[in-house]
Design an enzyme around this catalytic site. Structure first.
Site, PDB file in Angstrom:
ATOM      1  N   PRO A   1      46.900   8.143  -9.454  1.00 29.13           N
ATOM      2  CA  PRO A   1      46.823   9.750 -10.029  1.00 29.13           C
ATOM      3  C   PRO A   1      46.607  10.761  -9.202  1.00 29.13           C
ATOM      4  CG  PRO A   1      45.161   8.241 -11.078  1.00 29.13           C
ATOM      5  CD  PRO A   1      46.195   7.333 -10.061  1.00 29.13           C
ATOM      6  N   ASN A   2      47.422  11.750  -9.521  1.00 30.78           N
ATOM      7  CA  ASN A   2      47.145  13.077  -8.808  1.00 30.78           C
ATOM      8  C   ASN A   2      47.168  13.487  -7.490  1.00 30.78           C
ATOM      9  OD1 ASN A   2      46.194  14.466 -11.133  1.00 30.78           O
ATOM     10  ND2 ASN A   2      44.443  13.172 -11.297  1.00 30.78           N
TER      11      ASN A   2
ATOM     12  N   ARG B   1      46.011  20.500  -4.344  1.00 33.02           N
ATOM     13  CA  ARG B   1      44.891  20.297  -5.248  1.00 33.02           C
ATOM     14  C   ARG B   1      43.509  20.182  -4.477  1.00 33.02           C
ATOM     15  NH1 ARG B   1      43.613  13.811  -6.136  1.00 33.02           N
ATOM     16  NH2 ARG B   1      41.917  14.048  -7.628  1.00 33.02           N
TER      17      ARG B   1
ATOM     18  N   TYR C   1      40.687  17.485  -0.028  1.00 32.08           N
ATOM     19  CA  TYR C   1      41.677  16.614   0.153  1.00 32.08           C
ATOM     20  C   TYR C   1      42.682  17.047   1.327  1.00 32.08           C
ATOM     21  CZ  TYR C   1      40.088  14.202  -3.986  1.00 32.08           C
ATOM     22  OH  TYR C   1      39.441  13.629  -4.861  1.00 32.08           O
TER      23      TYR C   1
ATOM     24  N   ASN D   1      45.475   3.655  -2.418  1.00 32.72           N
ATOM     25  CA  ASN D   1      44.646   4.599  -2.973  1.00 32.72           C
ATOM     26  C   ASN D   1      44.567   4.642  -4.439  1.00 32.72           C
ATOM     27  OD1 ASN D   1      42.972   6.525  -3.470  1.00 32.72           O
ATOM     28  ND2 ASN D   1      43.622   8.006  -1.657  1.00 32.72           N
TER      29      ASN D   1
ATOM     30  N   ALA E   1      41.425   7.949  -8.949  1.00 33.00           N
ATOM     31  CA  ALA E   1      40.234   7.829 -10.156  1.00 33.00           C
ATOM     32  C   ALA E   1      40.412   6.660 -10.817  1.00 33.00           C
ATOM     33  CB  ALA E   1      40.324   9.002 -11.075  1.00 33.00           C
TER      34      ALA E   1
ATOM     35  N   HIS F   1      37.416   3.669 -10.018  1.00 32.76           N
ATOM     36  CA  HIS F   1      36.213   3.685 -10.407  1.00 32.76           C
ATOM     37  C   HIS F   1      36.301   3.222 -12.071  1.00 32.76           C
ATOM     38  CE1 HIS F   1      35.797   6.201  -7.070  1.00 32.76           C
ATOM     39  NE2 HIS F   1      36.568   7.206  -7.597  1.00 32.76           N
TER      40      HIS F   1
ATOM     41  N   ASP G   1      42.148  -6.737 -11.582  1.00 30.43           N
ATOM     42  CA  ASP G   1      42.447  -8.057 -11.823  1.00 30.43           C
ATOM     43  C   ASP G   1      44.080  -8.343 -11.213  1.00 30.43           C
ATOM     44  OD1 ASP G   1      40.485  -8.879 -13.487  1.00 30.43           O
ATOM     45  OD2 ASP G   1      41.512  -8.500 -15.326  1.00 30.43           O
TER      46      ASP G   1
ATOM     47  N   GLU H   1      41.786  -0.983   0.606  1.00 33.55           N
ATOM     48  CA  GLU H   1      41.576  -0.029  -0.365  1.00 33.55           C
ATOM     49  C   GLU H   1      41.637   1.354   0.385  1.00 33.55           C
ATOM     50  OE1 GLU H   1      37.962  -0.141  -1.975  1.00 33.55           O
ATOM     51  OE2 GLU H   1      37.717   1.537  -3.480  1.00 33.55           O
TER      52      GLU H   1
ATOM     53  N   HIS I   1      40.574   5.636   0.544  1.00 32.29           N
ATOM     54  CA  HIS I   1      40.024   6.981   0.093  1.00 32.29           C
ATOM     55  C   HIS I   1      40.334   8.151   1.100  1.00 32.29           C
ATOM     56  CE1 HIS I   1      39.250   5.049  -3.618  1.00 32.29           C
ATOM     57  NE2 HIS I   1      38.579   4.265  -2.796  1.00 32.29           N
ATOM     58  N   ILE I   2      40.968   9.154   0.894  1.00 28.99           N
ATOM     59  CA  ILE I   2      40.766  10.219   1.562  1.00 28.99           C
ATOM     60  C   ILE I   2      39.372  10.913   1.916  1.00 28.99           C
ATOM     61  CG2 ILE I   2      41.771  12.877   2.155  1.00 28.99           C
ATOM     62  CD1 ILE I   2      44.097  11.700   0.177  1.00 28.99           C
ATOM     63  N   SER I   3      38.609  11.247   0.873  1.00 31.01           N
ATOM     64  CA  SER I   3      37.280  11.672   0.708  1.00 31.01           C
ATOM     65  C   SER I   3      36.382  10.344   0.955  1.00 31.01           C
ATOM     66  CB  SER I   3      36.823  12.369  -0.597  1.00 31.01           C
ATOM     67  OG  SER I   3      37.100  11.725  -1.583  1.00 31.01           O
TER      68      SER I   3
ATOM     69  N   ARG J   1      30.076  11.717  -2.753  1.00 32.07           N
ATOM     70  CA  ARG J   1      30.472  12.560  -3.685  1.00 32.07           C
ATOM     71  C   ARG J   1      29.523  12.147  -4.823  1.00 32.07           C
ATOM     72  NH1 ARG J   1      36.872  12.885  -4.284  1.00 32.07           N
ATOM     73  NH2 ARG J   1      36.168  14.635  -5.584  1.00 32.07           N
TER      74      ARG J   1
ATOM     75  N   ARG K   1      31.748   8.207  -8.623  1.00 33.73           N
ATOM     76  CA  ARG K   1      32.676   7.785  -7.503  1.00 33.73           C
ATOM     77  C   ARG K   1      32.163   6.625  -6.470  1.00 33.73           C
ATOM     78  NH1 ARG K   1      36.855  11.624  -8.281  1.00 33.73           N
ATOM     79  NH2 ARG K   1      35.878  13.457  -8.883  1.00 33.73           N
TER      80      ARG K   1
HETATM   81  C1  DQA Z   1      40.155   9.422  -3.991  1.00 35.87           C
HETATM   82  C2  DQA Z   1      38.568   9.676  -4.396  1.00 35.87           C
HETATM   83  C3  DQA Z   1      38.667   9.425  -6.054  1.00 35.87           C
HETATM   84  O1  DQA Z   1      37.441   9.437  -6.280  1.00 35.87           O
HETATM   85  C4  DQA Z   1      39.555  10.534  -6.574  1.00 35.87           C
HETATM   86  O2  DQA Z   1      39.492  10.521  -8.158  1.00 35.87           O
HETATM   87  C5  DQA Z   1      40.837  10.999  -6.247  1.00 35.87           C
HETATM   88  C6  DQA Z   1      41.047  10.611  -4.671  1.00 35.87           C
HETATM   89  C7  DQA Z   1      40.143   9.705  -2.551  1.00 35.87           C
HETATM   90  O3  DQA Z   1      41.114   9.574  -1.931  1.00 35.87           O
HETATM   91  O4  DQA Z   1      39.351  10.479  -1.796  1.00 35.87           O
HETATM   92  O5  DQA Z   1      41.556  11.279  -6.724  1.00 35.87           O
HETATM   93  O6  DQA Z   1      40.769   8.310  -4.064  1.00 35.87           O
END
Ligand code: DQA
Length: 137
Positions: free
Chosen positions: A9-10, A17, A22, A71, A74, A77, A84, A95, A97-99, A104, A108
């Site tokens: 998502p997002n 964003r 990001y 990725n 959210a 978490h 599962d 897995e 993550h960009i950040s 954070r 997270r």
């Molecule tokens: C994220 C980190 C998550 O905590 C956050 O909800 C995201 C992006 C990242 O790529 O850093 O939407 O997965």
């Protein structure tokens, strides 16, 4: 080699964003550049804002592709259901993550999916995806 990248998502809003977290680049531009760097890899990309659709994609592809880069945004978490699904499939999942999720907010710091992934890459910007690709080579 077939690799599937799944964004949650997002992440369709990358470049628009929270640029300070990001970055300014859209995923489309980054993805075109990424696939050109690895001409021998057959890439597929999927993005969804919907938890169940991400699970459907993991189930659909998780017995045929050679690797999945996820990725879960959210849902990382919160989603026991995605955890599962990763556990249920055959293909190894990395897995990303960009950040740096550990630098954070506390909420997270916990990844429900990490225990079922081959490994986790967090905090290298969009480069995190490239590092994940290299982990499969
Ligand atoms: C994220 C980190 C998550 O905590 C956050 O909800 C995201 C992006 C990242 O790529 O850093 O939407 O997965």
């Amino acid at each position: 080699m077939k690799l599937l990248i799944i964004n949650g998502p997002n992440l369709n809003l990358l470049g628009i964003r929270e640029k300070e977290i990001y970055g300014k680049q859209s995923f489309d531009v980054f993805y075109k550049n990424l696939i050109s760097k690895f001409p021998d890899i057959n890439f597929e990309y999927y993005q969804s804002n919907i938890e169940g659709e991400i699970i459907n994609k993991l189930q659909e592809k998780g017995f045929s592709v050679d690797g999945i880069i996820l990725n879960a945004a959210a849902y990382t978490h919160t989603s026991l259901a995605i955890a599962d699904a990763i556990k249920a499939i055959k293909t190894k999942v990395v897995e990303v993550h960009i950040s740096n999720i550990f630098s954070r907010e506390k909420i997270r710091h916990k990844s429900l999916i990490a225990p079922y992934c081959k490994g986790s890459i967090s905090g290298f910007g969009l480069k995190s995806y490239e590092l994940a690709v290299r982990s499969f080579l």
